[in-house]
Motif scaffolding. Structure first.
Motif, short mmCIF file in Angstrom:
data_model
loop_
_atom_site.label_atom_id
_atom_site.label_comp_id
_atom_site.label_asym_id
_atom_site.label_seq_id
_atom_site.Cartn_x
_atom_site.Cartn_y
_atom_site.Cartn_z
N THR A 1 -31.26 49.95 0.24
CA THR A 1 -29.91 50.20 0.75
C THR A 1 -29.67 51.67 1.02
OG1 THR A 1 -29.02 48.27 -0.42
CG2 THR A 1 -27.44 49.96 0.27
N MET A 2 -30.03 52.50 0.05
CA MET A 2 -29.76 53.93 0.17
C MET A 2 -30.64 54.60 1.22
SD MET A 2 -29.02 55.04 -3.75
CE MET A 2 -27.62 54.33 -4.62
N ILE A 3 -31.89 54.20 1.29
CA ILE A 3 -32.79 54.80 2.28
C ILE A 3 -32.37 54.44 3.69
CG2 ILE A 3 -35.15 54.74 3.18
CD1 ILE A 3 -36.13 54.59 0.29
N VAL A 4 -32.00 53.17 3.90
CA VAL A 4 -31.55 52.75 5.23
C VAL A 4 -30.28 53.50 5.63
CG1 VAL A 4 -30.57 50.83 6.54
CG2 VAL A 4 -32.61 50.47 5.16
N LEU A 5 -29.33 53.61 4.71
CA LEU A 5 -28.10 54.34 5.00
C LEU A 5 -28.38 55.82 5.25
CD1 LEU A 5 -25.58 52.79 2.46
CD2 LEU A 5 -25.59 52.51 4.94
N GLY A 6 -29.28 56.39 4.46
CA GLY A 6 -29.62 57.79 4.63
C GLY A 6 -30.25 58.07 5.98
N VAL A 7 -31.20 57.23 6.38
CA VAL A 7 -31.84 57.39 7.69
C VAL A 7 -30.81 57.23 8.81
CG1 VAL A 7 -33.50 56.34 9.27
CG2 VAL A 7 -34.11 56.68 6.87
N THR A 8 -29.92 56.24 8.64
CA THR A 8 -28.90 56.01 9.66
C THR A 8 -27.99 57.22 9.83
OG1 THR A 8 -28.90 53.63 9.16
CG2 THR A 8 -26.99 54.51 10.34
#
Length: 204
Positions: free
Chosen positions: A192-199
């Motif tokens: 969740t956090m990695i996807v949000l961070g990349v986004t």
């Protein structure tokens, strides 16, 4: 009185619909709740922060910040990098678990770390500003004189949600007493956090 109740109810429903979605902040509150670490402090920070941001949005600060697009870009970079870092730590725990879930108190300093992480997770997340200051602020503006009643309903939704998420998570403790189950949770948190961070970084 009926109009005020309708405005408060609308605010509650709108606020709840924005914060219930799975995100980095919710994942962090859930994890703290399951571990029973600084739950009251984390829930209080999230709820009070939302209330303040909602008040800023209802008061019209959103229009002022919109005039400086560079502010959102800077926050997006800082918040995105923070989420990527926290996600990497969660991913590390998946491959190097520390053991079964500890339901008692954490080690010395864990409350301070939790508070600092929660503050960063909340105030460095551009989505929080978009949801509370801009979106809720603009919707509240349509309520005219009842915009503050609408905002009060939205703030109440935040209190109810984070309290339920943080303290209700304890019910999951029995299911997450095994290292394997905890690794699954950390994996979800990391993703969740990695996807949000990349986004966030990609959209900055």
């Amino acid at each position: 009185m009926s109009h005020a109740l309708a405005a408060a109810t609308a605010g509650f429903g709108t606020g709840l619909s924005l914060i219930v979605a799975i995100g980095a902040q919710n994942a962090f509150v859930l994890r703290q709740g399951i571990r029973r670490e600084a739950v009251l402090a984390v829930v209080g920070i999230c709820a009070l922060s939302d209330a303040l941001l909602i008040a800023l949005g209802v008061g019209g600060v959103g229009a002022l910040v919109t005039a400086w697009p560079g502010a959102l870009t800077a926050v997006a970079w800082i918040g995105g990098l923070f989420l990527l870092g926290y996600g990497a730590l969660a991913a590390r725990r998946v491959f190097r678990p520390s053991g079964a879930l500890v339901t008692g108190g954490g080690p010395a300093g864990s409350r301070r770390r939790a508070v600092l992480t929660c503050l960063a997770m909340t105030w460095l997340n551009p989505h929080v500003y978009l949801d509370t200051v801009f979106l809720l602020g603009s919707v509240a503006a349509d309520r005219g004189p009842l915009r503050w009643t609408f905002g009060l309903g939205a703030a109440l939704a935040s209190v109810c949600w984070f309290a339920a998420l943080g303290f209700g998570a304890r019910l999951l403790g029995r299911f997450l007493s095994r290292p394997s189950a905890w690794r699954v949770l950390d994996g979800l948190v990391a993703a969740t956090m990695i996807v949000l961070g990349v986004t966030l970084v990609a959209g900055a």
